[in-house]
Design an enzyme around this catalytic site. Structure first.
Site, PDB file in Angstrom:
ATOM      1  N   GLN A 128      -9.787 -10.421   6.160  1.00  0.00           N
ATOM      2  CA  GLN A 128     -10.730 -11.288   6.809  1.00  0.00           C
ATOM      3  C   GLN A 128     -11.184 -10.727   8.079  1.00  0.00           C
ATOM      4  O   GLN A 128     -11.964 -10.930   8.842  1.00  0.00           O
ATOM      5  CB  GLN A 128     -10.153 -12.563   7.217  1.00  0.00           C
ATOM      6  CG  GLN A 128      -9.881 -13.642   6.037  1.00  0.00           C
ATOM      7  CD  GLN A 128      -9.382 -14.909   6.516  1.00  0.00           C
ATOM      8  OE1 GLN A 128      -8.225 -15.067   6.388  1.00  0.00           O
ATOM      9  NE2 GLN A 128     -10.352 -15.889   6.768  1.00  0.00           N
TER      10      GLN A 128
ATOM     11  N   CYS B 276     -12.113 -22.336   5.976  1.00  0.00           N
ATOM     12  CA  CYS B 276     -11.978 -21.062   6.105  1.00  0.00           C
ATOM     13  C   CYS B 276     -12.651 -20.240   7.279  1.00  0.00           C
ATOM     14  O   CYS B 276     -13.907 -20.536   7.319  1.00  0.00           O
ATOM     15  CB  CYS B 276     -12.321 -20.329   4.748  1.00  0.00           C
ATOM     16  SG  CYS B 276     -11.798 -18.495   4.773  1.00  0.00           S
ATOM     17  N   LEU B 277     -11.652 -19.336   7.986  1.00  0.00           N
ATOM     18  CA  LEU B 277     -12.587 -18.838   9.106  1.00  0.00           C
ATOM     19  C   LEU B 277     -13.745 -17.732   8.547  1.00  0.00           C
ATOM     20  O   LEU B 277     -14.546 -17.605   9.198  1.00  0.00           O
ATOM     21  CB  LEU B 277     -11.516 -18.034   9.696  1.00  0.00           C
ATOM     22  CG  LEU B 277     -10.467 -18.818  10.526  1.00  0.00           C
ATOM     23  CD1 LEU B 277      -9.602 -17.754  11.091  1.00  0.00           C
ATOM     24  CD2 LEU B 277     -10.644 -19.730  11.586  1.00  0.00           C
TER      25      LEU B 277
ATOM     26  N   HIS C 206      -3.295 -20.595   0.850  1.00  0.00           N
ATOM     27  CA  HIS C 206      -4.857 -20.440   1.244  1.00  0.00           C
ATOM     28  C   HIS C 206      -4.555 -18.598   1.745  1.00  0.00           C
ATOM     29  O   HIS C 206      -5.464 -17.824   1.318  1.00  0.00           O
ATOM     30  CB  HIS C 206      -5.204 -20.908   2.560  1.00  0.00           C
ATOM     31  CG  HIS C 206      -6.542 -20.650   2.761  1.00  0.00           C
ATOM     32  ND1 HIS C 206      -7.740 -21.473   2.397  1.00  0.00           N
ATOM     33  CD2 HIS C 206      -7.097 -19.797   3.845  1.00  0.00           C
ATOM     34  CE1 HIS C 206      -8.853 -21.135   3.155  1.00  0.00           C
ATOM     35  NE2 HIS C 206      -8.308 -19.856   3.823  1.00  0.00           N
ATOM     36  N   GLU C 207      -3.863 -18.128   2.399  1.00  0.00           N
ATOM     37  CA  GLU C 207      -3.668 -16.873   2.947  1.00  0.00           C
ATOM     38  C   GLU C 207      -3.093 -15.908   1.773  1.00  0.00           C
ATOM     39  O   GLU C 207      -3.946 -14.855   1.538  1.00  0.00           O
ATOM     40  CB  GLU C 207      -3.115 -16.656   4.044  1.00  0.00           C
ATOM     41  CG  GLU C 207      -3.163 -17.485   5.494  1.00  0.00           C
ATOM     42  CD  GLU C 207      -4.548 -17.535   5.597  1.00  0.00           C
ATOM     43  OE1 GLU C 207      -5.230 -16.461   5.667  1.00  0.00           O
ATOM     44  OE2 GLU C 207      -5.086 -18.476   6.365  1.00  0.00           O
TER      45      GLU C 207
ATOM     46  N   HIS D  71      -6.323 -15.231  -0.494  1.00  0.00           N
ATOM     47  CA  HIS D  71      -7.163 -14.049   0.424  1.00  0.00           C
ATOM     48  C   HIS D  71      -6.358 -12.926  -0.041  1.00  0.00           C
ATOM     49  O   HIS D  71      -7.387 -11.819  -0.298  1.00  0.00           O
ATOM     50  CB  HIS D  71      -7.014 -14.238   1.755  1.00  0.00           C
ATOM     51  CG  HIS D  71      -8.281 -15.213   2.377  1.00  0.00           C
ATOM     52  ND1 HIS D  71      -9.375 -14.859   2.282  1.00  0.00           N
ATOM     53  CD2 HIS D  71      -7.955 -16.343   3.377  1.00  0.00           C
ATOM     54  CE1 HIS D  71     -10.122 -16.076   3.077  1.00  0.00           C
ATOM     55  NE2 HIS D  71      -9.251 -16.710   3.592  1.00  0.00           N
TER      56      HIS D  71
END
Length: 195
Positions: free
Chosen positions: A76, A118-119, A160-161, A164
């Site tokens: 990210q 999500c960022l 979630h991470e 990613h």
């Protein structure tokens, strides 16, 4: 993963000041947005644990706090590495900071369907089914192996991470209809130069 409540909503101006003080001396990375291929590519395993990695992790915490998130993965910020940081307190408790290098889920149980964002996909949220409890094994920024169990928001942030780090976005957990709706809206924003 953005916090459901903005820091300023959760605890007023004091929380925002705490996040700003924590990140004052750190590098704030811009958050990579959906559409960048790095987000859909698995990150490389961390093999070198040194002061540079510790600095990167601290910069990631600062970047996450600045974006008002509770988790941030290296892809990210444009780095294809298996590194993530999580702090579900939004910077209010320094003991809650968790660095995850090369994390793997080793146990999951229960299911909870909650709204998630999500960022890297700002302004869009959707309901995602995640385990209620997860146990992960990982290494910290010094390369020391550990296991940690998370529940509810912490379990969701871990999942979630780790997604990613495997090139998976929360959009892939949504229904095809909801996913296509979000993708069309993002496409429109791109055409307008707002993405």
């Amino acid at each position: 993963m953005p916090d459901k409540l903005k820091i300023s909503e959760a605890a007023g101006p004091a929380a925002t000041e705490v996040a700003q003080v924590l990140s004052a001396a750190r590098k704030i990375y811009p958050i990579v947005k959906y559409g960048d291929p790095i987000l859909e590519k698995a990150g490389a395993s961390i093999t070198k644990f040194d002061a540079q990695l510790e600095e990167l992790a601290e910069d990631m915490f600062a970047s996450m706090y600045a974006a008002q998130g509770v988790g941030l993965a290296a892809p990210q910020i444009g780095k294809s590495l298996r590194l993530a940081v999580v702090d579900v307190t939004g910077g209010k408790n320094s003991d809650a900071k968790i660095v995850l290098a090369n994390p793997e889920i080793i146990h999951a149980e229960g299911e909870v369907r909650e709204e998630e964002g999500c960022l890297s996909i700002p302004g869009f949220r959707g309901y995602v089914m995640r385990p209620q409890f997860v146990t992960i094994k990982a290494q910290n920024a010094r390369g020391e192996a550990f296991e940690i169990r998370g529940e509810n928001l912490l379990a969701r942030a871990f999942c979630h991470e780790i997604d990613h780090l495997n090139g998976i976005l929360f959009l892939q957990h949504l229904s095809m209809l909801k996913r296509d709706l979000i993708k069309r809206k993002i496409k429109k924003l791109r055409k307008q130069g707002e993405w």
